[in-house]
Write an enzyme that holds these catalytic residues in place. Structure first.
Site, PDB file in Angstrom:
ATOM      1  N   SER A 207      52.429  25.453  -0.212  1.00  0.00           N
ATOM      2  CA  SER A 207      51.762  26.680   0.213  1.00  0.00           C
ATOM      3  C   SER A 207      52.759  27.547   0.964  1.00  0.00           C
ATOM      4  CB  SER A 207      50.590  26.335   1.148  1.00  0.00           C
ATOM      5  OG  SER A 207      50.079  27.488   1.783  1.00  0.00           O
TER       6      SER A 207
ATOM      7  N   TYR B 222      47.378  22.054   9.075  1.00  0.00           N
ATOM      8  CA  TYR B 222      47.621  22.416   7.671  1.00  0.00           C
ATOM      9  C   TYR B 222      49.093  22.766   7.474  1.00  0.00           C
ATOM     10  CZ  TYR B 222      47.015  24.731   3.141  1.00  0.00           C
ATOM     11  OH  TYR B 222      47.110  25.097   1.816  1.00  0.00           O
TER      12      TYR B 222
END
Length: 254
Positions: free
Chosen positions: A149, A162
């Protein structure tokens, strides 16, 4: 020039929706037989039927990759039923955002189990087969593609754990690449920005609303855009390794 994947086998985790489903369709369209791995068997069966109806080959495998035995079994079943493994796409993941202060730590556990441990279990099980595929026809090269990501490059508030999982994926991928690149096993990262998938559905309601508002004015990517990037990575000639692709919506500033 895009090379075809005829005679090869790909395994995609998180294949029941979003990027995983789109990647499976794309790889199948390029000639690969595809193992579809996820927990939602009904969706996998629907996708397998769709791929088969289009003339491809697909195998639906219900598995929770956070359980090592299930991850290993998924890889071994792929090889047993489809004959080999040339491409593994580690796509399964979850994004649970929110402040660190007062966070429900079970969300942290869930992200670490799936984003990190699940990815590691699939990579570990797949690597011997990828090495074997790289030593044989039809392509004499194989691919491990880890879906990270933009969060793996750029830490932001309310994304701490995250960020941690995605930075970890990036570090692991580069270290592994250095270990096995001379065996013609290519290790690649694909790092999406905002994509229109189910990822935000797992957020707590208040956090979900904030996350969605952040990109309300941005034309987000489609899952097929990331599938296209994955396909680009794995269809390069044997001499070409695309180590990292960052794909963001044109309107996303960070």
């Amino acid at each position: 020039m895009t090379e075809r994947l005829d005679g090869t086998v790909a395994l995609v985790t998180g294949a029941s929706s979003g990027i995983g489903a789109a990647a499976a369709r794309e790889l199948a369209s390029l000639g690969a037989s595809v193992a579809l791995v996820a927990r939602r068997k009904d969706r996998l069966d629907e996708l397998a039927a769709e791929i088969t109806a289009a003339g491809g080959t697909a195998l639906a495998i219900e598995a929770d990759v956070t359980e090592q035995a299930e991850a290993v079994a998924a890889v071994e079943r792929t090889v047993a039923e489809l004959g080999r493994l040339d491409t593994a796409v580690n796509n399964a993941g979850v994004m649970l955002l929110g402040p660190v202060l007062g966070a429900p730590t079970e969300e942290w556990d869930r992200m670490v189990r799936l984003n990190v441990q699940g990815l590691l279990y699939i990579a570990h099980a797949a690597l011997p087969h990828l090495v074997s595929a790289a030593d044989s026809e039809p392509r004499r090269v194989s691919d491990l593609v880890n879906i990270s990501s933009v969060a793996g490059r750029r830490p932001t508030a309310f994304s701490g754990v995250y960020n941690l999982t995605k930075h970890g994926i990036n570090a692991f991928s580069e270290a592994l690449r250095q270990e096995i690149t001379e065996r013609h096993v290519r290790v690649s990262l694909v790092e999406p920005g905002a994509v229109d998938t189910e990822l935000t559905d797992h957020l707590r309601p208040a956090v979900r609303e904030v996350a969605r508002q952040r990109f309300a004015s941005v034309e987000t990517l489609l899952a097929t855009d990331i599938a296209d990037a994955i396909a680009y990575v794995v269809t390069r000639p044997r001499r070409v390794a695309v180590n990292e692709i960052l794909v963001r919506p044109t309107e996303q500033p960070g």
